[in-house]
Scaffold this motif. Sequence first.
Motif, PDB file in Angstrom:
ATOM      1  N   UNK A   1       0.823  -1.208   0.000  1.00 25.48           N
ATOM      2  CA  UNK A   1       0.000   0.000   0.000  1.00 25.48           C
ATOM      3  C   UNK A   1       0.860   1.262   0.000  1.00 25.48           C
ATOM      4  N   UNK A   2       1.958   1.237   0.762  1.00 26.53           N
ATOM      5  CA  UNK A   2       2.843   2.400   0.806  1.00 26.53           C
ATOM      6  C   UNK A   2       3.488   2.642  -0.554  1.00 26.53           C
ATOM      7  N   UNK A   3       3.912   1.570  -1.209  1.00 24.35           N
ATOM      8  CA  UNK A   3       4.498   1.717  -2.541  1.00 24.35           C
ATOM      9  C   UNK A   3       3.472   2.255  -3.542  1.00 24.35           C
ATOM     10  N   UNK A   4       2.256   1.752  -3.449  1.00 25.46           N
ATOM     11  CA  UNK A   4       1.207   2.218  -4.353  1.00 25.46           C
ATOM     12  C   UNK A   4       0.920   3.700  -4.144  1.00 25.46           C
ATOM     13  N   UNK A   5       0.962   4.138  -2.897  1.00 29.89           N
ATOM     14  CA  UNK A   5       0.718   5.548  -2.608  1.00 29.89           C
ATOM     15  C   UNK A   5       1.831   6.426  -3.171  1.00 29.89           C
ATOM     16  N   UNK A   6       3.078   5.957  -3.125  1.00 31.70           N
ATOM     17  CA  UNK A   6       4.175   6.719  -3.697  1.00 31.70           C
ATOM     18  C   UNK A   6       4.014   6.841  -5.209  1.00 31.70           C
ATOM     19  N   UNK A   7       3.572   5.759  -5.852  1.00 29.34           N
ATOM     20  CA  UNK A   7       3.296   5.804  -7.287  1.00 29.34           C
ATOM     21  C   UNK A   7       2.208   6.831  -7.585  1.00 29.34           C
ATOM     22  N   UNK A   8       1.155   6.823  -6.774  1.00 29.78           N
ATOM     23  CA  UNK A   8       0.053   7.774  -6.965  1.00 29.78           C
ATOM     24  C   UNK A   8       0.532   9.206  -6.783  1.00 29.78           C
ATOM     25  N   UNK A   9       1.452   9.405  -5.853  1.00 28.32           N
ATOM     26  CA  UNK A   9       2.024  10.743  -5.630  1.00 28.32           C
ATOM     27  C   UNK A   9       2.749  11.234  -6.881  1.00 28.32           C
ATOM     28  N   UNK A  10       3.548  10.370  -7.495  1.00 27.25           N
ATOM     29  CA  UNK A  10       4.250  10.759  -8.716  1.00 27.25           C
ATOM     30  C   UNK A  10       3.279  11.006  -9.863  1.00 27.25           C
ATOM     31  N   UNK A  11       2.267  10.191  -9.969  1.00 23.46           N
ATOM     32  CA  UNK A  11       1.274  10.386 -11.028  1.00 23.46           C
ATOM     33  C   UNK A  11       0.579  11.739 -10.883  1.00 23.46           C
ATOM     34  N   UNK A  12       0.198  12.074  -9.667  1.00 27.13           N
ATOM     35  CA  UNK A  12      -0.494  13.329  -9.422  1.00 27.13           C
ATOM     36  C   UNK A  12       0.440  14.521  -9.642  1.00 27.13           C
ATOM     37  N   UNK A  13       1.692  14.372  -9.230  1.00 26.85           N
ATOM     38  CA  UNK A  13       2.672  15.436  -9.455  1.00 26.85           C
ATOM     39  C   UNK A  13       2.836  15.710 -10.941  1.00 26.85           C
ATOM     40  N   UNK A  14       2.898  14.661 -11.746  1.00 28.17           N
ATOM     41  CA  UNK A  14       3.029  14.846 -13.187  1.00 28.17           C
ATOM     42  C   UNK A  14       1.810  15.531 -13.780  1.00 28.17           C
ATOM     43  N   UNK A  15       0.628  15.113 -13.345  1.00 31.06           N
ATOM     44  CA  UNK A  15      -0.593  15.732 -13.849  1.00 31.06           C
ATOM     45  C   UNK A  15      -0.610  17.221 -13.542  1.00 31.06           C
ATOM     46  N   UNK A  16      -0.154  17.562 -12.351  1.00 27.19           N
ATOM     47  CA  UNK A  16      -0.100  18.971 -11.956  1.00 27.19           C
ATOM     48  C   UNK A  16       0.925  19.729 -12.803  1.00 27.19           C
ATOM     49  N   UNK A  17       2.121  19.156 -12.951  1.00 28.21           N
ATOM     50  CA  UNK A  17       3.177  19.820 -13.711  1.00 28.21           C
ATOM     51  C   UNK A  17       2.815  19.934 -15.187  1.00 28.21           C
ATOM     52  N   UNK A  18       2.213  18.888 -15.751  1.00 33.58           N
ATOM     53  CA  UNK A  18       1.811  18.933 -17.153  1.00 33.58           C
ATOM     54  C   UNK A  18       0.696  19.944 -17.404  1.00 33.58           C
TER      55      UNK A  18
END
Length: 223
Positions: free
Chosen positions: A86-103
């Motif tokens: 679950x912790x690893x999945x949350x880190x992946x979600x954090x990167x996905x959301x960061x990219x969406x914001x930056x893009x």
Amino acid sequence: MVSSAITPTRTIAILIGVAVIAVAGFAVVRSGVFEPETIQGAIPGPGSSSPSVSASRSPSASPSPTPTAAPEPTTPAQIKAKNIADAKARLVEYYETTAAVANNGYQDWDSELRPFWGHPALRASLRGVYSESAETGDYTTGAASVETMSVTDYRTSDVGNEEVHLNACVDFGDVRTFAEDGEEIPRAAGAPKRYQFDYVMRHQGPESYWTVNEQTPHPEQAC
């Protein structure tokens, strides 16, 4: 943004024979080391590169079996494994959301990313560069990829504040930064494209979720 699927399983003290008192303080990003521009990319979501499946089906094809829910973990080993996943999945979600914001030109960066930050120091370390990028219209394309994630520490808690410490190798080679007019902003000379990060992922208690509580880049450690 927060999903109940990432609510961790608490460690059951009677199963492990000892109750571990939760650490009182939060881990924070180490000052003087953090580089905001190193997290502009994102990790592609699970299955993002998988081929699409046609909705049509042959009349003679057998129906797919109904999936059954995975049993709840009960042993200490099962509970630990689920929390780590679950912790690893949350880190992946954090990167996905960061990219969406930056893009998207860093619009609404605070409201989109605040649920992922477990300590105000993380927001403070990013506020300057994210706010400036939103004002100037800078944006990114591409996505970073996590090549490996390994567990360096696991801390249990009798109140639901488990911690998973991760070392991750992240590749930012596909991430590009642009000004509002579309002109590419070159990467700083000598800046590495692939290196290691240390993360502390912490659960925020019953009925809550995992957060990023410490993020330490190691640009000197290639991977």
